[in-house]
Design a protein around this motif. Structure first.
Motif, PDB file in Angstrom:
ATOM      1  N   MET A   1      -3.322   2.377  -1.273  1.00 28.03           N
ATOM      2  CA  MET A   1      -4.043   1.109  -1.413  1.00 28.03           C
ATOM      3  C   MET A   1      -5.425   1.264  -0.794  1.00 28.03           C
ATOM      4  N   LEU A   2      -6.434   0.804  -1.475  1.00 24.41           N
ATOM      5  CA  LEU A   2      -7.804   0.967  -1.025  1.00 24.41           C
ATOM      6  C   LEU A   2      -8.231  -0.208  -0.159  1.00 24.41           C
ATOM      7  N   PRO A   3      -9.207  -0.028   0.747  1.00 26.29           N
ATOM      8  CA  PRO A   3      -9.710  -1.139   1.535  1.00 26.29           C
ATOM      9  C   PRO A   3     -10.329  -2.215   0.664  1.00 26.29           C
ATOM     10  N   SER A   4     -10.567  -3.363   1.235  1.00 31.07           N
ATOM     11  CA  SER A   4     -11.133  -4.483   0.487  1.00 31.07           C
ATOM     12  C   SER A   4     -12.581  -4.215   0.151  1.00 31.07           C
ATOM     13  N   PRO A   5     -13.111  -4.861  -0.901  1.00 31.62           N
ATOM     14  CA  PRO A   5     -14.514  -4.660  -1.273  1.00 31.62           C
ATOM     15  C   PRO A   5     -15.473  -4.973  -0.148  1.00 31.62           C
ATOM     16  N   ALA A   6     -15.134  -5.965   0.639  1.00 31.32           N
ATOM     17  CA  ALA A   6     -16.030  -6.305   1.740  1.00 31.32           C
ATOM     18  C   ALA A   6     -16.155  -5.150   2.720  1.00 31.32           C
ATOM     19  N   GLY A   7     -14.996  -4.496   2.953  1.00 30.07           N
ATOM     20  CA  GLY A   7     -15.030  -3.343   3.832  1.00 30.07           C
ATOM     21  C   GLY A   7     -15.823  -2.201   3.265  1.00 30.07           C
ATOM     22  N   TYR A   8     -15.791  -2.066   1.949  1.00 30.81           N
ATOM     23  CA  TYR A   8     -16.551  -0.994   1.298  1.00 30.81           C
ATOM     24  C   TYR A   8     -18.045  -1.164   1.515  1.00 30.81           C
ATOM     25  N   LEU A   9     -18.485  -2.401   1.392  1.00 36.09           N
ATOM     26  CA  LEU A   9     -19.913  -2.643   1.282  1.00 36.09           C
ATOM     27  C   LEU A   9     -20.588  -2.947   2.609  1.00 36.09           C
ATOM     28  N   LEU A  42       3.217  -2.777  -0.450  1.00 34.13           N
ATOM     29  CA  LEU A  42       4.597  -2.936  -0.901  1.00 34.13           C
ATOM     30  C   LEU A  42       4.792  -4.286  -1.580  1.00 34.13           C
ATOM     31  N   GLY A  43       4.294  -5.352  -0.952  1.00 37.11           N
ATOM     32  CA  GLY A  43       4.433  -6.676  -1.539  1.00 37.11           C
ATOM     33  C   GLY A  43       3.693  -6.795  -2.864  1.00 37.11           C
ATOM     34  N   THR A  44       2.475  -6.241  -2.893  1.00 37.89           N
ATOM     35  CA  THR A  44       1.686  -6.296  -4.134  1.00 37.89           C
ATOM     36  C   THR A  44       2.361  -5.515  -5.249  1.00 37.89           C
ATOM     37  N   SER A  45       2.835  -4.312  -4.929  1.00 39.44           N
ATOM     38  CA  SER A  45       3.467  -3.473  -5.932  1.00 39.44           C
ATOM     39  C   SER A  45       4.713  -4.136  -6.504  1.00 39.44           C
ATOM     40  N   LEU A  46       5.593  -4.603  -5.630  1.00 40.57           N
ATOM     41  CA  LEU A  46       6.826  -5.230  -6.108  1.00 40.57           C
ATOM     42  C   LEU A  46       6.542  -6.544  -6.819  1.00 40.57           C
ATOM     43  N   TRP A 551       0.075   5.215  -2.312  1.00 37.62           N
ATOM     44  CA  TRP A 551      -0.070   5.758  -3.663  1.00 37.62           C
ATOM     45  C   TRP A 551       1.257   5.741  -4.410  1.00 37.62           C
ATOM     46  N   LEU A 552       2.325   6.132  -3.749  1.00 36.14           N
ATOM     47  CA  LEU A 552       3.642   6.114  -4.380  1.00 36.14           C
ATOM     48  C   LEU A 552       4.111   4.682  -4.641  1.00 36.14           C
ATOM     49  N   LEU A 553       3.727   3.752  -3.764  1.00 43.17           N
ATOM     50  CA  LEU A 553       4.072   2.348  -4.026  1.00 43.17           C
ATOM     51  C   LEU A 553       3.411   1.847  -5.309  1.00 43.17           C
ATOM     52  N   GLN A 554       2.206   2.292  -5.546  1.00 45.25           N
ATOM     53  CA  GLN A 554       1.495   1.856  -6.752  1.00 45.25           C
ATOM     54  C   GLN A 554       2.066   2.463  -8.023  1.00 45.25           C
ATOM     55  N   ARG A 555       2.905   3.496  -7.898  1.00 46.20           N
ATOM     56  CA  ARG A 555       3.519   4.080  -9.099  1.00 46.20           C
ATOM     57  C   ARG A 555       4.452   3.078  -9.766  1.00 46.20           C
ATOM     58  N   ASN A 556       5.005   2.135  -8.995  1.00 43.03           N
ATOM     59  CA  ASN A 556       5.853   1.107  -9.599  1.00 43.03           C
ATOM     60  C   ASN A 556       5.066   0.265 -10.588  1.00 43.03           C
ATOM     61  N   LEU A 557       3.772   0.052 -10.294  1.00 43.16           N
ATOM     62  CA  LEU A 557       2.938  -0.703 -11.229  1.00 43.16           C
ATOM     63  C   LEU A 557       2.818   0.053 -12.552  1.00 43.16           C
ATOM     64  N   GLY A 558       2.607   1.366 -12.464  1.00 40.51           N
ATOM     65  CA  GLY A 558       2.515   2.159 -13.686  1.00 40.51           C
ATOM     66  C   GLY A 558       3.810   2.125 -14.482  1.00 40.51           C
ATOM     67  N   ALA A 559       4.956   2.169 -13.789  1.00 46.10           N
ATOM     68  CA  ALA A 559       6.241   2.109 -14.484  1.00 46.10           C
ATOM     69  C   ALA A 559       6.435   0.765 -15.163  1.00 46.10           C
ATOM     70  N   ALA A 560       6.008  -0.321 -14.507  1.00 51.47           N
ATOM     71  CA  ALA A 560       6.137  -1.656 -15.107  1.00 51.47           C
ATOM     72  C   ALA A 560       5.227  -1.797 -16.320  1.00 51.47           C
ATOM     73  N   ILE A 561       4.008  -1.284 -16.211  1.00 53.00           N
ATOM     74  CA  ILE A 561       3.086  -1.337 -17.356  1.00 53.00           C
ATOM     75  C   ILE A 561       3.646  -0.529 -18.519  1.00 53.00           C
ATOM     76  N   ASP A 562       4.275   0.599 -18.206  1.00 49.89           N
ATOM     77  CA  ASP A 562       4.892   1.416 -19.249  1.00 49.89           C
ATOM     78  C   ASP A 562       6.022   0.662 -19.928  1.00 49.89           C
ATOM     79  N   LEU A 563       6.841  -0.031 -19.153  1.00 51.51           N
ATOM     80  CA  LEU A 563       7.935  -0.815 -19.728  1.00 51.51           C
ATOM     81  C   LEU A 563       7.409  -1.909 -20.642  1.00 51.51           C
ATOM     82  N   ALA A 564       6.374  -2.598 -20.209  1.00 51.19           N
ATOM     83  CA  ALA A 564       5.833  -3.708 -20.989  1.00 51.19           C
ATOM     84  C   ALA A 564       4.998  -3.237 -22.172  1.00 51.19           C
ATOM     85  N   GLN A 565       4.759  -1.912 -22.277  1.00 49.11           N
ATOM     86  CA  GLN A 565       3.975  -1.367 -23.385  1.00 49.11           C
ATOM     87  C   GLN A 565       2.655  -2.118 -23.538  1.00 49.11           C
ATOM     88  N   VAL A 566       2.021  -2.365 -22.393  1.00 52.32           N
ATOM     89  CA  VAL A 566       0.799  -3.162 -22.374  1.00 52.32           C
ATOM     90  C   VAL A 566      -0.289  -2.510 -23.217  1.00 52.32           C
TER      91      VAL A 566
END
Length: 963
Positions: A1-9, A42-46, A551-566
């Motif tokens: 998970m990346l830092p917030s945009p405010a932190g970036y800038l 974790l919360g965002t991914s799930l 990074w591995l937590l975000q893989r659940n998002l990819g699996a969900a997108i794959d299921l939904a055939q977005v």
């Protein structure tokens, strides 16, 4: 998970851009992720994954084209269980369908993929218990005194790492290394036995027993003196003498025919796109006709930069290519044999026994192996000799190594700058001003740029490796995919794991060594030892471990997108509304998409390797990966049952690649533990205790290979199967195998593609197309003064009926824009049906019919004497496939008939053709693409035709000349 945009800038104070650049590159993970960040990830991914899955449940019942194409198109045997319209009606079939049923429905490759997913799930569930019960308490308690004394602000995630421990407590890690290897080896052994059982069941299946490739050998690297049917038999006899004499067929040179067919297909697709765009609004077409540049391979247009009328040019080019293809097919030289061929036995036992004996031998310098399915062959690589193939493989490996090394620089720059644009502002003052002026805009760019660039690169990477593998000389698509898995895995592990995780530590270490040698004049080796390289590497891995958790937590998002055939759903809707799709493209959108095993296997193997690498450094990663596989095991099961198809069924041949990569991941885990004990533990006693681990893994690999591999590959190894062995198919059926036809080059019989035009534009074809639209293809109506000029053109498929399609186009109505209507046609089934088994028409059992005209369906029967007759004739009545003139093997005493110049009865390449006085014209494999094409100066007379009558003669649907 990346830092917030405010932190970036957030602006920073900098010295010089060069110093800031070196500082950023030396420590890109300076702002560590906290425990709270991981919980948010974790919360965002799930949460997002659950929302996408719920969206899938809402859309699925109303869009079966996207979410259940297999259910719509598969035959009764291969169709998955029906589903209701309820939101969660898809869950019950997923839970209740067992593995034996899956083999029948989705094939062995897909079944083994699901078994591998479940194996990963079980491995990480068990290892999670080990990590949580042993490693986390050891790390927290063992390092408590140190981090309490040093720094009270250390976050919870870093307390779970071993970086604050010293001494004998690292014996717990040595014990865990043994536990990890034992767990992995147990599950691999258990699944190896299960895969062997599945393979033996696959061998005994009716499909395999009745297939031709199962009892056929492929012989390559044949010397010139043995390039004949008799030479092939001699090569197999040198291995062993069997009671059966194989039916052999040496391959023939097809010249540049495959390239011509590919150019023809490209021209057809280009014409379809031009017409689809030009006729998007049929009631108001554009005033200006479309233009295009001539093809680079077109010798008739020397000026390739001058634009020409696209419709006229492409239709003319299609016609010319068709003529060239017909001429090449007619001129295949019967004396020009190729260095490969096929030999088919009457029984599977004989073929596999010979192949087993040949596994380590090269009789007469040849290579003898079991023949793959015909659709699995990469034909253009079969003629390559062993020396050429080795040289190409070396060059291919050099290109892959170069690509892997070159990607280090952009990979590091993406990690440092694109994931945090404020870092780029620190070294580029002009860009820093833009960041401060438009922070919201650049925050959005920052969130899109890095994943977009990396995703785009990794999207094309498998295609790049496939092209390189073909260039390297792979002879089958299955071996190509196995090599792609190997290459992708090596690329990901090196660049995305080792370089990404250790880049900062190595950079810092080298900088420190160089600085000390300059300031203190220390020798390089002394400075090297004083900087403790092993400790620096261990600390760098511990610091980067939270990143891999998120990074591995975000893989659940990819699996969900794959299921939904977005992607498929969005692209189809966008294309239909805003683009000008061709009828062919719209038909393909309704077909079950092929499953990319190489990419999915690579990702799963990479997740496994990352997890095992960091299992002892950050045990939480085991729980995260176990959670991913628990969810995705069921989602991938749905996708393989209802959405995807296997393009080329290998019968489970991917297993050994997976087995070896998982063992390699276990070895990496052992190396990380060895690094830990060498850096902070009792070095030599602990390292000595770990010496048996790699030896045990190596011994386990050889044990499994010797115990299972031969039985998985060969139906029999020469021993008798006993009285219970199945009775082979009768010899009369074996006599009709026609090895030379079924294993003949597809360019000799492949049906040429025809431009498809939507029915709504049919009324404009006469205006925009300047050629003939309704002339007889055989030249009978080529003159306006003919007695039959005013008669309607007759259908080639239904004699006596008027044709419904104006040539040279195939008119597609709105109701026909569905893959269901075209799944029997090779041009569609080759890409979306593999060998056609899913739709009940495996090409290895029944060869697609010889093309007659572009209006003829592919069919799986030989052409009967009358198109309206329901009778299916045998090989002796009418040959189902007829090669061009000259494509017949040399006379062989092993055949019942030899090529005879008088033409009464002969057999070439195991194909019987009858010619009598009443039928003096030989049918040839030609494809009249354009009904309106100009006559070739000669035509075949129309014989007496009586619909449904065997005595009425045969209507010659092919243009030809007297033999």
């Amino acid at each position: 998970m990346l830092p917030s945009p405010a932190g970036y800038l957030a602006p920073r104070d900098t010295t010089s851009p060069t110093d800031e650049f070196l500082k950023l590159v030396s420590n890109p993970f300076s702002s560590q992720l906290t425990s709270k960040s991981v919980l948010v990830a974790l919360g965002t991914s799930l949460g997002v994954s659950f929302a996408i899955a719920l969206l899938f449940c809402l859309l699925r019942p109303y869009n079966t084209i996207v979410y259940a194409p297999r259910l719509r198109h598969a035959d009764q045997k291969h169709a998955p269980p029906p589903m209701g319209k309820g939101l969660f009606a898809w869950i019950k079939p997923i839970l209740t369908t067992k593995e034996d049923a899956l083999v029948e429905q989705i094939g062995l490759d897909a079944t083994i993929f699901l078994r591998f997913t479940k194996m990963c799930r079980n491995i990480f569930l068990v290892l999670s218990a080990v990590g949580c019960a042993i490693l986390i308490p050891v790390n927290v308690v063992g390092g408590h005194g140190m981090y309490k004394q040093w720094d009270h602000s250390i976050n919870g995630l870093m307390k779970m790492t071993p970086q604050y421990m010293f001494g004998s407590i690292f014996w717990a890690f040595v014990a865990c290394a043994y536990a990890i290897d034992i767990v992995i080896c147990y599950f691999l052994w258990r699944n190896y036995r299960a895969v062997l059982r599945l393979r033996r069941t696959y061998f005994d299946s009716p499909e395999y027993q009745s297939s031709l490739h199962a009892r056929t050998l492929m012989v390559t690297d044949i010397p010139k003196s043995l390039r004949s049917d008799e030479g092939l038999v001699k090569i197999t006899d040198d291995l062993t003498t069997t009671p059966e004499i194989p039916r052999a067929a040496i391959a023939r040179n097809v010249k540049d025919l495959p390239d011509l067919i590919e150019e023809h297909e490209n021209a057809v697709i280009d014409l379809e796109k031009v017409l689809a765009k030009y006729l998007k609004n049929p009631n108001k077409p554009p005033a200006k006709r479309p233009l295009c540049k001539p093809s680079k391979n077109d010798p008739d247009h020397p000026n390739k930069k001058e634009k020409v009328d696209a419709i006229d040019y492409l239709t003319t080019r299609i016609t010319r290519l068709e003529v060239k293809i017909r001429e090449v097919r007619e001129s295949v030289d019967k004396r020009d044999a190729m260095p490969y061929g096929f030999a088919s036995y009457e029984s599977i036992d004989s073929a596999h026994s010979v192949a087993y004996l040949a596994r380590s031998k090269h009789p007469q310098g040849t290579t003898v192996r079991l023949a793959p399915k015909p659709n699995d062959l990469i034909w253009k690589n079969l003629p390559l000799d062993l020396k050429t193939r080795r040289w190409r493989r070396l060059i291919n490996n050099l290109w892959i190594a170069l690509l892997t090394v070159l990607w280090i620089v952009p990979n590091a720059l993406i990690a440092v700058f694109l994931t945090n644009l404020s870092n780029l502002g620190l070294v580029w003052s002009g860009f820093k001003t833009q960041l401060e002026t438009n922070p919201n805009f650049w925050a959005i760019v920052q969130g899109v740029a890095s994943p977009a660039i990396t995703s785009l690169f990794y999207f094309f990477l498998p295609s790049i490796f496939r092209r390189l593998s073909i260039k390297a000389g792979d002879v089958t698509k299955t071996s190509r995919e196995r090599h792609v898995i190997h290459q992708l895995y090596a690329f990901f592990v090196f660049n995305n794991l080792i370089v990404f995780s250790l880049f900062s530590a190595l950079w810092q270490f080298v900088a420190s060594v160089v600085n000390e040698t300059k300031t203190t004049n220390k020798p390089i080796m002394q400075a090297f030892q004083d900087n403790h390289p092993l400790v620096n590497i261990m600390l760098a891995l511990c610091n980067v471990s939270p990143f891999w958790i998120t990074w591995l937590l975000q893989r659940n998002l990819g699996a969900a997108i794959d299921l939904a055939q977005v992607a498929n759903l969005a692209w189809g809707s966008f294309s239909r509304k805003f683009l000008s799709p061709t009828p062919r493209e719209m038909i393909k959108w309704t077909a079950p998409p092929p499953f990319d095993y190489a990419s999915y296997y690579n990702y799963f193997l990479f997740y496994t390797t990352v997890t095992l690498c960091f299992a002892t450094l950050q045990p939480v990663v085991l729980l995260v990966t176990a959670l991913y596989f628990i969810i995705d095991a069921y989602w991938k099961k749905y996708l393989l049952m209802y959405v995807f198809i296997t393009k080329t069924e290998s019968g489970g041949l991917f297993w050994r690649v997976l087995f070896n990569r998982v063992l390699f991941a276990a070895l990496i885990s052992n190396c990380v533990v060895a690094l830990l004990v060498a850096a902070r533990g009792n070095r030599w006693p602990m390292l000595s205790a770990m010496i048996p681990l790699p030896l045990l893994l190596l011994g386990f690999k050889f044990y499994c290979s010797s115990a299972f591999d031969d039985s998985m590959k060969y139906f029999t190894k020469g021993e008798s199967k006993g009285p219970e062995a199945a009775t082979p198919i009768d010899k009369e059926s074996r006599r009709r195998d026609r090895v030379g036809v079924r294993f003949g080059h597809p360019a000799l019989y492949r049906k040429l593609t025809v431009p498809m035009v939507h029915q709504k534009s049919q009324h404009l074809l006469g205006e925009i197309y300047r050629g003939r639209l309704d002339s007889d293809a055989d030249g009978m109506n080529s003159s306006g003064y003919s007695d039959v000029y005013s008669m309607k053109r007759m259908s080639r498929d239904r004699p006596g009926k008027p044709a419904s399609t104006p040539a040279p186009f195939e008119i597609i109505s709105e109701q026909k824009l569905d893959f269901e209507n075209y799944k029997d046609r090779p041009e569609f089934s080759e890409e979306f049906g593999g060998d056609g088994e899913v739709y009940g028409k495996p090409s290895d059992l029944i060869r697609p019919d010889t093309p007659s005209s572009f209006m003829t369906g592919s069919g799986d029967r030989g052409r009967s004497l009358s198109r309206e007759s329901d009778r299916t004739y045998t090989t002796e009545d009418v040959p189902g496939h007829i090669y061009p003139t000259g494509y017949h093997s040399t006379p062989s005493a092993l055949r019942e008939y030899s090529p005879s110049p008088d033409g009464r009865k002969y057999e070439g390449a195991d194909m019987t053709i009858s010619r009598t006085e009443s039928n003096p014209y030989q049918l040839r494999d030609e494809s009249a693409l354009l009904h309106g094409a100009a006559p070739m100066g000669e035509h075949t007379p129309v014989l007496n035709q009586t619909s449904g009558s065997e005595e009425g003669g045969e209507y010659d649907y092919f243009r030809g000349r007297k033999a």
